[in-house]
Design an enzyme around this catalytic site. Structure first.
Site, short mmCIF file in Angstrom:
data_model
loop_
_atom_site.label_atom_id
_atom_site.label_comp_id
_atom_site.label_asym_id
_atom_site.label_seq_id
_atom_site.Cartn_x
_atom_site.Cartn_y
_atom_site.Cartn_z
N HIS A 193 89.56 50.82 30.32
CA HIS A 193 88.55 49.78 30.43
C HIS A 193 87.23 50.39 30.88
O HIS A 193 86.18 50.18 30.25
CB HIS A 193 89.02 48.71 31.41
N GLU B 253 74.27 59.41 35.77
CA GLU B 253 74.85 58.57 34.71
C GLU B 253 74.66 57.10 35.01
O GLU B 253 74.36 56.31 34.11
CB GLU B 253 76.34 58.91 34.55
N TYR C 281 72.28 55.73 36.57
CA TYR C 281 70.90 55.39 36.26
C TYR C 281 70.65 55.40 34.77
O TYR C 281 69.89 54.59 34.25
CB TYR C 281 69.93 56.31 37.01
N HIS D 293 79.33 59.08 46.69
CA HIS D 293 80.61 58.73 46.08
C HIS D 293 81.75 59.45 46.78
O HIS D 293 82.90 59.25 46.45
CB HIS D 293 80.63 59.10 44.59
N THR E 22 63.91 50.67 43.57
CA THR E 22 64.54 49.55 42.86
C THR E 22 63.99 48.24 43.36
O THR E 22 63.72 47.32 42.59
CB THR E 22 66.06 49.58 43.07
#
Lengths: 206, 612, 397
Positions: free
Chosen positions: B75, B255, B257, B303, B328
């Site tokens: 998924h 990735e 981003y 992470h 952001t």
């Protein structure tokens, strides 16, 4: 590949393909960077030998490094010949670059074989894994470059390379010089610096 | 190779299946990417459904642990690499040349190659189902679970090799867009006059070319561990499983981003159009995008807070991660500022854009709480993270993509998607999304770890799980409505070239655009050039009602169709496939690739017969 | 893409919104109602959503979890406040500035540099403040306080799919090895060294502390403490833990428990740690069955010998169907309250189900896969033999 077209308008004035090559080489820097990082992280971490000091032969590799440097010189001459529209010189220097590159690869093959016979293998220890992977991918890049050089030499021999198509030679030159510079970094790190590592205890910080 | 090009002549047609296979037209390639991505969206959506059905009650036995692990792995892998990324590339393909006033991308055949490699890579990944050796170690596949003896079947090899193939597609495409954006802008379009979507595409593409090599190395090292006896991540000879995590997340954070910046770009196009005024704070939005792109390289270890890197490392990444929330936030404030004192219209694209902003606020806020590492020690690997990631990827990227689909559909096809169905689509998706993922914040804080195929009733997780599974059904319906909407447009009435009164250059040409895009390359004087043009025309008393006059297409040189891109893509796919079956196939693939590259090199971009 | 389509002249919308191509925006009322509904739903969720059940992070029984919760509570209010503020402004903007019929083009504002700078500086200060505070907290919870009671050390080793606990010194120099049920004295810091024998796992007891991964080749250190003044119920109290890093098939079934008890009770348990007695016939029979079928992988006569553990690990990693695997030490099984790594309570019934066929209780477990006893599916034992085994293991009289 080499029909004359008027230069197309570009926003920066740089040809599209040249810009592409530069960005691609930037990307390739990260590729080699990650492989070099793996090597450096595992420096001194091998649980068993052989260790660099047992294997690395700086004098011999210095010769092959010199050969590769000379091939870059030949490449520069090939570009100069292209601007000068000297067909024989173009073909000659391209072939010389390819030959010198092949000699470098020949040295690599002999070197790897020797290392293997001395007990350094991909699966044997971390030094083997990281060393062969990094230098192997570099060798693959050189080999692709040699194929490109030979193809270009054939095209040049048919008279289809000249000042109008200097870009093609320049792109090849960019790639070839990049591969050479990467080798300088590898040679400095793996041979001149880490080449004297003698196992886990002896490495600074290891 | 002249023999081959002599035997099979260069394709010339622009109609029929063969024309799609040999197309180098960025607009068609966009359709190919988009349609393929939507197919994979359905596949990954079904996988999500299986997960939600299994988790809807405690101690459920709908599927076992093995299949469940495969479901969440596929998924996520499919959604990230085969849905969101190709959807983004679909938009890059369609919009970028039009938005910068160009006729195509810098390397049209390379563009086609990127698509075909993507398609074959995605198919290669799914062949794992055919041999029932499906990847099952999670989408970030932590070593050393991925090594033998813990993952014995070839699932992880399918995963690694397919990702290597997909990665080469992404890098090829990104290289193309970097050159296109830097080098093919219409005269007068300086960098600070580029639409925000173009900026975000540029930053995303630069991130792609720099980040993918890192995971390429990781995947190569993993493949070598599994198949060639190395110990990069295997403890036995001193390898460190944590190295995989570093390599993966140095790629993985840029990735994410890569996944969100295109959607932010789309929203930055849609909001001004339906507010009737320009984007608020254009330089700040651009600058914040650049800052995000650069700082995104400095946060990867958030992470890995629970890996045991130590308080010093964790502190550094806490601070950098907290700081990256600021750019952001700037974007969000500027988007609100765009609507402030504007004339807001709630069209379908606008609804999705507003949905993006409101949902991304939630996702961003939960992200800030993850940045605080001591709290993250409780949150990591729980459903609180699952909630966060779905708010930013679904509420963010998918809503952004849908805003783009509804917005640019009339430009692509000349027909509008139904507004009624569009609103239904939006509300079902918005409600469904919140119903599914908001409870997951609670689940995580109530202690439910992720990636567990079952749980006991005693922990009180059942109610929230049921709610989430109910939400899935609502989401499923929203996608049904979407596909119905697409389907019914084949008979919808035509609309004008500029139904939204939009600011971008792409709206100044016919819908669908002619093959050559612009009859005359436009001269750009400022941001939102088309609004400038229209205002000038209004002021002069002669409002623009038609797009620029069409010209004889034969008078404009366009790149000709070519079969080399799919030819080379077949070679690359065979290289990958051979590594998964018989090495001989890889050699054949290599030879095909080589032949293809040489043939390609000998073929001029535009066939002589297309020159005039 | 074919010849250009026809389009209607004059179909380009200008100032008016009466053009049929332009959908109108009359959705504000619905947005209001929906928004209201959404808010009510969210409040309802908030009210009922936070539970304090076994794995909840909302309840802290020790200083480490407390500090993490304190930090999160502040963050939560900051997030909630920011959420209402920003979403509120967003909502206000779209409602207040929705397009009215006949509205002319709004003023074409391009930006406001002062506003931008202010809206950059304020969030930066906020995030830096939170970030710096959290860095202080990070260092504060990194080690137990110097001025507290003497910590007790436990080595935790993760295996697929159970937790091994080694007390190098549980009191008076006694070394104890147990599994899946970590007994700790209250009001005393417990320092833990986390290891893994196979893949990456993660050690997580939410009510005591955040998690820390267990990585092969690494020793990860953490600590926690259970405070009597935070625990309402009488001791001993059972806390819940779970592996929090995907580690293979039975990851969902890799849990454990922490039993918090008074120091005196802990000392009694430690002193009494030893193999189950064999002073009844049934127990003797059980011991014989155990010795014949289980000792390849399980130790029951005290702490595992390190060399034995290492050889079992090697066997497991190098493969084969019938080889020793690292398996839980069963010496004090009778004092534990959980079986099969925290997934069921331990009692006669559950132990019987487990012994009869472990695959029924924990699909994917290695015992069913590797033990000779289970090579035909369920155990090659009679009911009477299983009874004897249970009687021995649980010291039933």
């Amino acid at each position: 590949m080499a029909h004359a077209v008027e230069p197309e308008y570009t926003t920066t004035g740089l040809n599209h393909r040249k810009l592409l090559m530069w960005v691609f080489l930037g990307s390739d820097c990260l590729f080699f960077g990650a492989l070099i990082a793996t090597y450096m992280v595992y420096r001194g971490q091998s649980l068993t030998g052989p260790y660099p000091i047992d294997i690395i032969n700086v004098p011999v590799t210095t010769i092959s490094t010199f050969v590769l440097l000379m091939s870059s010189f030949a490449m520069v001459q090939a570009l100069a010949a292209t601007h000068a529209d000297n067909k024989r010189a173009i073909v000659g220097w391209l072939v010389a670059t390819a030959v010198l590159g092949s000699i470098f690869i020949g040295f690599q093959i002999v070197e790897f074989n020797t290392f293997k016979n001395e007990g350094l293998t991909l699966g044997g220890n971390l030094f083997g894994a990281t060393f062969f992977t990094l230098t192997g991918f570099h060798g693959a890049h050189v080999t692709l470059g040699i194929i490109w050089l030979v193809a270009m030499a054939i095209v040049a021999n048919k008279g289809r390379v000249g000042p109008n198509s200097a870009l093609d030679i320049e792109l090849l030159g960019l790639y070839w010089h990049f591969v050479d510079i990467v080798w300088i970094v590898i040679f400095t790190l793996l041979y001149l610096i880490a080449g004297f590592d003698a196992g886990p205890a002896a490495v600074p910080g290891g | 190779m002249a023999a081959i090009t002599g035997v099979i002549s260069r394709p010339t047609s622009y109609a029929g299946v063969w024309s799609w296979i040999t197309t180098v037209d960025h607009k068609r390639i966009a359709v190919l990417y988009g349609a393929t991505a939507l197919v994979f969206l359905m596949i990954a959506g079904v996988e999500a459904g299986v997960i939600r059905m299994q988790l809807s009650s405690a101690d459920n036995d709908l599927i076992g642990a093995g299949r469940f692990n495969q479901m969440f792995t596929m998924h996520a892998t499919v959604m990230i690499f085969m849905v969101i990324m190709p959807l983004s590339v679909s938009f890059f393909n369609f919009v970028i040349p039009l938005a910068i006033g160009a006729r195509d991308v810098a390397f049209p055949r390379l563009n086609a190659l990127s698509y075909w490699i993507f398609l074959f890579g995605a198919i290669l990944m799914h062949m794992a189902f055919l041999v029932d050796q499906v990847p099952d170690a999670g989408w970030f596949s932590y070593a050393n679970l991925t090594e033998k003896p813990f993952s014995v079947n070839r699932g992880l090899d399918y995963w690694s090799i397919s990702l290597l193939v997909l990665g080469s597609s992404s890098v090829a495409g990104a290289l193309n867009f970097v050159v296109t954006i830097i080098n093919m802008r219409a005269p007068g379009m300086s960098m600070m006059r580029m639409p925000v979507f173009v900026w975000m595409t540029l930053i995303t593409s630069l991130l792609l070319v720099l980040a993918f090599p890192v995971i390429t190395v990781g995947l190569i090292e993993l493949t070598m561990d599994r198949n060639f006896g190395t110990h990069f991540f295997i403890p036995a000879e001193g390898g460190d499983p944590i190295l995989w995590q570093h390599l993966f997340w140095v790629f993985g954070h840029p990735e994410v981003y890569i996944l969100i910046l295109p959607a932010m770009g789309i929203v930055s196009e849609v909001l001004p159009t339906f507010s009737g005024k320009p984007l608020f704070g254009y330089p700040f939005i651009v600058f914040s995008g650049i800052v995000i792109g650069i700082m995104g390289w400095a946060v990867w270890s958030h992470h890995m807070f629970t890996v045991g890197l130590g308080p010093v490392a964790n502190s550094v990444f806490t601070i950098t991660t907290m700081l990256i929330g600021v750019p952001t936030g700037i974007k969000i404030f500027n988007w609100i500022g765009t609507m402030w004192k504007g004339a807001v219209e709630f069209t379908s694209p606008m609804l999705f854009a507003l949905g993006f902003v409101s949902l991304f606020i939630i996702g961003g806020l939960s992200g800030v709480s993850h940045a605080v590492s001591p709290s993250d020690f409780q949150q990591q690997d729980t459903y609180y993270i699952v909630a966060h990631l779905h708010y930013v990827l679904f509420g963010g990227s998918i809503f952004g993509a849908f805003a783009g689909i509804y917005y640019w559909y009339p430009k692509l096809t000349g027909r509008m998607l139904s507004e009624t169905l569009g609103k239904l689509n939006f509300w079902l998706m918005f409600i469904g999304m919140n119903l599914t993922f908001f409870p997951m914040h609670f689940l995580g804080l109530n202690g439910m770890p992720r990636r567990i195929y079952t749980y006991s009733a005693e922990f009180g997780w059942e109610n929230m799980n049921q709610l989430a599974s109910l939400g899935y059904i609502v989401l499923f319906l929203s996608f049904v409505v979407f596909f119905v909407n697409i389907w019914q447009t084949r008979n919808a009435r035509r609309v004008s070239h500029d139904p939204w009164d939009a600011p971008g250059l792409e709206w100044s040409i016919a819908s669908p655009p002619p093959a050559y895009n612009f009859a005359e390359i436009p001269q750009v004087e400022g941001l939102d050039q088309y609004w400038i043009d229209k205002q000038k025309a209004r002021d002069a008393g002669t409002p623009l009602t038609e797009p620029e006059a069409l010209v004889d297409p034969d008078s404009i040189h366009m790149p000709s169709p070519s079969y080399w891109p799919i030819f080379v893509a077949v070679g690359v796919a065979l290289i990958g496939g051979g590594l998964l079956s018989h090495y001989a196939i890889s050699f054949v693939g290599g030879a095909i690739t080589m032949m293809g590259v040489i043939g390609w090199g000998n073929e001029p971009a535009t066939a002589p017969s297309d020159h005039h | 893409m074919g010849p250009p389509p026809l389009w209607r002249k004059g179909s380009l919308p200008m100032q008016s919104t009466s053009n049929s191509n332009r959908p109108s925006g009359r959705r504000s009322i619905l947005k209001n109602r929906t928004v209201l509904f959404g808010l009510i739903a969210a409040l309802f969720l908030f009210a009922t959503g936070c539970s304090k059940e076994g794995m909840s992070t909302w309840e802290a029984f020790g200083p480490v979890a407390q500090k993490q919760l304190d930090l999160f509570n502040v963050l939560l209010w900051v997030m909630v406040a920011t959420f209402f503020l920003v979403e509120g402004v967003l909502l206000y903007a779209v409602i207040r500035y929705r397009k009215r019929p006949g509205q002319p083009r709004p003023p074409q504002i391009h930006g406001n540099t002062t506003l931008e700078v202010v809206l950059t500086i304020i969030p930066t200060i906020l995030v830096l403040a939170l970030g710096i505070w959290s860095v202080f907290a990070l260092f504060e919870i990194d080690k137990p306080p110097d001025d507290g009671p003497e910590p007790m050390h436990v080595n935790v080793t993760a295996h697929q799919w159970w937790f091994e606990f080694e007390y190098p010194d549980a009191g008076n120099g006694k070394r104890i090895i147990t599994a899946n049920d970590l007994k700790i004295p209250v009001d005393r810091p417990i320092t833990l060294s986390l290891f893994s024998d196979d893949v990456i796992h993660s050690f997580w007891v939410p009510k005591l502390a955040g998690k820390l991964d267990m990585v092969p080749t690494h020793e990860n250190k953490m600590w926690f403490q259970a405070d009597s003044d935070k625990i309402d119920d009488d001791l001993p109290v059972t806390l819940f833990g779970q592996c929090a890093e995907l580690c293979g098939l039975a990851h969902a079934l890799m849990r454990f428990r922490v039993t918090v008890m008074e120091q005196t009770d802990f000392d009694s348990w430690a002193a009494a740690y030893g193999p189950p007695p064999t002073n009844t016939n049934k127990a003797k029979q059980g011991a014989q069955i155990f010795a014949a079928n289980c000792t390849l992988c399980h130790t029951i006569d005290g702490p595992d010998d390190p060399a034995l553990s290492a050889s079992r690990l090697t066997g497991f990693l190098t493969g084969g169907d019938i080889t020793p695997v690292p398996a839980p030490n069963l010496t004090d099984l009778r004092t534990r309250n959980t079986l099969a790594a925290g997934i069921v309570d331990l009692n006669e019934t559950t132990l019987r189900q487990w012994l009869h066929n472990p695959e029924d209780v924990k699909p994917g477990n290695y015992m069913s896969e590797r033990a000779v006893l289970y090579q035909n599916g369920s155990a090659d034992l009679t009911d009477e033999e299983i009874d004897a085994l249970i009687g021995y293991l649980l010291d039933l009289r």
